[in-house]
Design a protein around this motif. Structure first.
Motif, mmCIF file in Angstrom:
data_model
loop_
_atom_site.group_PDB
_atom_site.id
_atom_site.type_symbol
_atom_site.label_atom_id
_atom_site.label_comp_id
_atom_site.label_asym_id
_atom_site.label_seq_id
_atom_site.Cartn_x
_atom_site.Cartn_y
_atom_site.Cartn_z
ATOM 1 N N MET A 66 -40.971 49.184 -15.577
ATOM 2 C CA MET A 66 -41.675 49.903 -15.101
ATOM 3 C C MET A 66 -41.290 50.639 -13.684
ATOM 4 S SD MET A 66 -45.322 48.667 -12.452
ATOM 5 C CE MET A 66 -43.847 48.002 -11.324
ATOM 6 N N VAL A 67 -39.896 49.850 -13.128
ATOM 7 C CA VAL A 67 -39.462 50.851 -11.662
ATOM 8 C C VAL A 67 -39.015 51.739 -12.685
ATOM 9 C CG1 VAL A 67 -37.952 50.299 -10.280
ATOM 10 C CG2 VAL A 67 -39.730 48.695 -10.706
ATOM 11 N N LEU A 68 -38.141 51.343 -14.099
ATOM 12 C CA LEU A 68 -37.420 52.283 -14.114
ATOM 13 C C LEU A 68 -37.795 53.524 -14.979
ATOM 14 C CD1 LEU A 68 -34.848 49.911 -16.394
ATOM 15 C CD2 LEU A 68 -34.231 51.259 -13.980
ATOM 16 N N ALA A 69 -39.126 53.085 -16.016
ATOM 17 C CA ALA A 69 -39.717 54.607 -16.122
ATOM 18 C C ALA A 69 -40.283 54.962 -13.837
ATOM 19 C CB ALA A 69 -41.085 54.008 -16.384
ATOM 20 N N GLY A 70 -40.593 54.941 -13.290
ATOM 21 C CA GLY A 70 -41.374 55.397 -12.171
ATOM 22 C C GLY A 70 -40.002 56.054 -11.789
ATOM 23 N N GLY A 71 -38.789 55.356 -11.257
ATOM 24 C CA GLY A 71 -38.155 55.826 -10.784
ATOM 25 C C GLY A 71 -38.302 55.810 -8.694
ATOM 26 N N ILE A 72 -37.183 55.772 -8.020
ATOM 27 C CA ILE A 72 -37.133 56.013 -6.567
ATOM 28 C C ILE A 72 -38.774 56.275 -6.315
ATOM 29 C CG2 ILE A 72 -36.484 57.091 -4.601
ATOM 30 C CD1 ILE A 72 -34.081 57.647 -6.031
ATOM 31 N N GLY A 73 -39.452 55.670 -5.463
ATOM 32 C CA GLY A 73 -41.207 55.933 -4.392
ATOM 33 C C GLY A 73 -41.790 54.759 -5.658
ATOM 34 N N THR A 74 -41.329 54.008 -6.699
ATOM 35 C CA THR A 74 -42.152 53.352 -7.335
ATOM 36 C C THR A 74 -42.627 51.782 -6.906
ATOM 37 O OG1 THR A 74 -41.040 53.830 -10.097
ATOM 38 C CG2 THR A 74 -42.512 52.240 -9.616
ATOM 39 N N PRO A 75 -44.039 51.334 -6.420
ATOM 40 C CA PRO A 75 -44.252 50.053 -6.153
ATOM 41 C C PRO A 75 -43.325 49.263 -6.375
ATOM 42 C CG PRO A 75 -46.177 51.019 -6.605
ATOM 43 C CD PRO A 75 -45.098 52.382 -6.662
ATOM 44 N N VAL A 76 -42.666 47.917 -6.628
ATOM 45 C CA VAL A 76 -42.031 47.237 -7.132
ATOM 46 C C VAL A 76 -42.879 45.502 -6.932
ATOM 47 C CG1 VAL A 76 -39.349 48.456 -6.653
ATOM 48 C CG2 VAL A 76 -41.170 46.559 -4.446
ATOM 49 N N GLY A 77 -43.715 45.656 -6.068
ATOM 50 C CA GLY A 77 -44.401 44.509 -5.309
ATOM 51 C C GLY A 77 -42.872 43.834 -4.929
ATOM 52 N N THR A 78 -43.632 42.062 -5.134
ATOM 53 C CA THR A 78 -43.210 41.152 -4.431
ATOM 54 C C THR A 78 -42.533 40.490 -5.557
ATOM 55 O OG1 THR A 78 -45.248 39.671 -4.649
ATOM 56 C CG2 THR A 78 -44.440 40.598 -2.767
ATOM 57 N N GLY A 79 -40.872 39.687 -4.775
ATOM 58 C CA GLY A 79 -40.476 38.879 -5.423
ATOM 59 C C GLY A 79 -39.696 40.177 -6.481
ATOM 60 N N PHE A 80 -39.223 41.082 -6.337
ATOM 61 C CA PHE A 80 -38.174 42.411 -6.476
ATOM 62 C C PHE A 80 -37.338 43.130 -5.486
ATOM 63 C CE2 PHE A 80 -38.318 45.297 -10.271
ATOM 64 C CZ PHE A 80 -37.719 45.886 -10.285
ATOM 65 N N ASP A 81 -35.982 42.338 -6.060
ATOM 66 C CA ASP A 81 -34.914 42.803 -5.120
ATOM 67 C C ASP A 81 -34.004 43.935 -5.822
ATOM 68 O OD1 ASP A 81 -35.628 40.875 -3.147
ATOM 69 O OD2 ASP A 81 -34.178 39.485 -3.604
ATOM 70 N N VAL A 82 -34.175 45.360 -5.078
ATOM 71 C CA VAL A 82 -33.520 45.945 -5.783
ATOM 72 C C VAL A 82 -31.837 46.078 -5.127
ATOM 73 C CG1 VAL A 82 -33.119 48.148 -6.053
ATOM 74 C CG2 VAL A 82 -34.871 47.500 -6.276
ATOM 75 N N ILE A 83 -30.802 45.440 -5.768
ATOM 76 C CA ILE A 83 -29.491 45.389 -5.644
ATOM 77 C C ILE A 83 -28.995 45.852 -5.316
ATOM 78 C CG2 ILE A 83 -26.931 43.696 -5.365
ATOM 79 C CD1 ILE A 83 -30.316 42.220 -4.756
ATOM 80 N N PHE A 84 -29.545 47.659 -6.122
ATOM 81 C CA PHE A 84 -27.848 48.515 -6.333
ATOM 82 C C PHE A 84 -29.577 49.392 -7.692
ATOM 83 C CE2 PHE A 84 -25.452 51.019 -9.276
ATOM 84 C CZ PHE A 84 -24.783 51.847 -8.418
#
Length: 303
Positions: free
Chosen positions: A182-200
């Motif tokens: 879901m995040v890869l499809a939406g890219g920057i600005g996509t809601p990630v929700g809780t428990g989702f850490d973007v390391i890189f």
């Protein structure tokens, strides 16, 4: 191997070589280093031989096992393989992307695994385990997953290349992958929700002039619910952009807690020697919410 009008762009950074109608008689390769949650890194080497076969060698700063899945340009699944690092595998014909997750090692393996780099999910025994009358604790189901990925070689048509390292809380690996997708499809600005850490997270795109000649690479690196305190991009050993120091780096906020650094690297910054180019870029950064000095690297070459 003949590369026709290829702009080899590092998926982690702007690592590029502009090649028009040239031939290579040796090896084409791509190296990467991507950070892992908690520190350390996963490194990989893709090598294309003269007959077109591609191999992958993988290592890490800690013993782990990874499941690597490959997909084609149309998104078709081309199969998965589990590698106990350091290890290697053949890349299926037609594969353009890789996706990896840290998993339990096969029986007898010595890797870390456990569904997450912190390994809190391995079976545990009570004190004095192994003595008569004492029970083994029931293994906890994995709820934290470490997912990484990127392009095997960068896509050169102006499409967005994405490289990432995520740490995701989910009931299963399948659920973690669904959150990732879901995040890869939406890219920057996509809601990630809780428990989702973007390391890189990095996006890079080739840009072209009105005649279709590549002018360089647009690169964006982002954090979520965190922000950069330092950031530096080095191309071929030369410092190219640095937060708060150079004027060629934008730093801005996006929606849903994303913060971005962005720069454009012109083709003049790269080695474009036909058939024998070698480009390497690396980024190092720190963030407000972590104490780790992070690093990532990408290299693309032909000889």
């Amino acid at each position: 191997m003949r590369l026709t009008r290829a702009l080899l762009l590092g998926t982690t950074f702007a690592v590029a070589a502009s090649i028009t109608g040239c031939g290579t008689t040796g090896e084409v390769g791509g190296d990467f280093e991507t950070p892992l949650p908690g520190g350390g890194s996963l490194t990989g080497k893709f090598r294309v031989s003269i007959n077109g076969d591609t191999s992958a060698d993988v290592d890490a700063t800690k013993p782990v096992c990874i499941e690597v899945c490959f997909s084609g340009a149309d998104g078709a699944d081309l199969g998965c393989v589990t590698i106990e690092v350091p290890g290697s595998a053949q890349v299926p014909k037609g594969a353009v992307r890789w996706e990896a997750s840290i998993v339990d090692c096969p029986e007898g393996g010595s890797g870390g695994g456990g569904g997450g780099m912190f390994d809190p999910f391995a079976p545990r025994s009570q004190a004095g385990g192994g003595q008569q009358g004492q029970k083994l604790a029931v293994p906890c189901p994995a709820t934290q997953w470490e997912l990484l990925g990127g392009s095997i070689f960068p896509i050169a048509d102006g499409s967005t290349n994405v490289s990432y390292s995520f740490h995701i809380n989910a009931a299963s690996l399948a659920h973690a992958k669904a959150r990732r997708d879901m995040v890869l499809a939406g890219g920057i600005g996509t809601p990630v929700g809780t428990g989702f850490d973007v390391i890189f997270y990095n996006e890079s795109e080739a840009e072209f002039d009105s005649m279709g000649v590549p002018t360089g690479v647009r690169m964006r690196q982002a954090e979520v619910n965190d922000d950069f305190t330092t950031y530096r991009l080095t191309v071929n050993g030369q410092s190219f952009a640095e937060l708060g120091v150079t004027g060629n780096l934008l730093h801005y906020g996006s929606s849903n807690g994303w913060n971005v650094v962005e720069t454009f690297v012109p083709t003049s910054a790269f080695d474009t020697t036909p058939g024998t180019f070698d480009n390497q870029a690396e980024a190092d950064w720190t963030s407000i919410n972590t104490v780790i000095a992070w690093r990532a690297m990408q290299r693309v070459f032909a000889d």
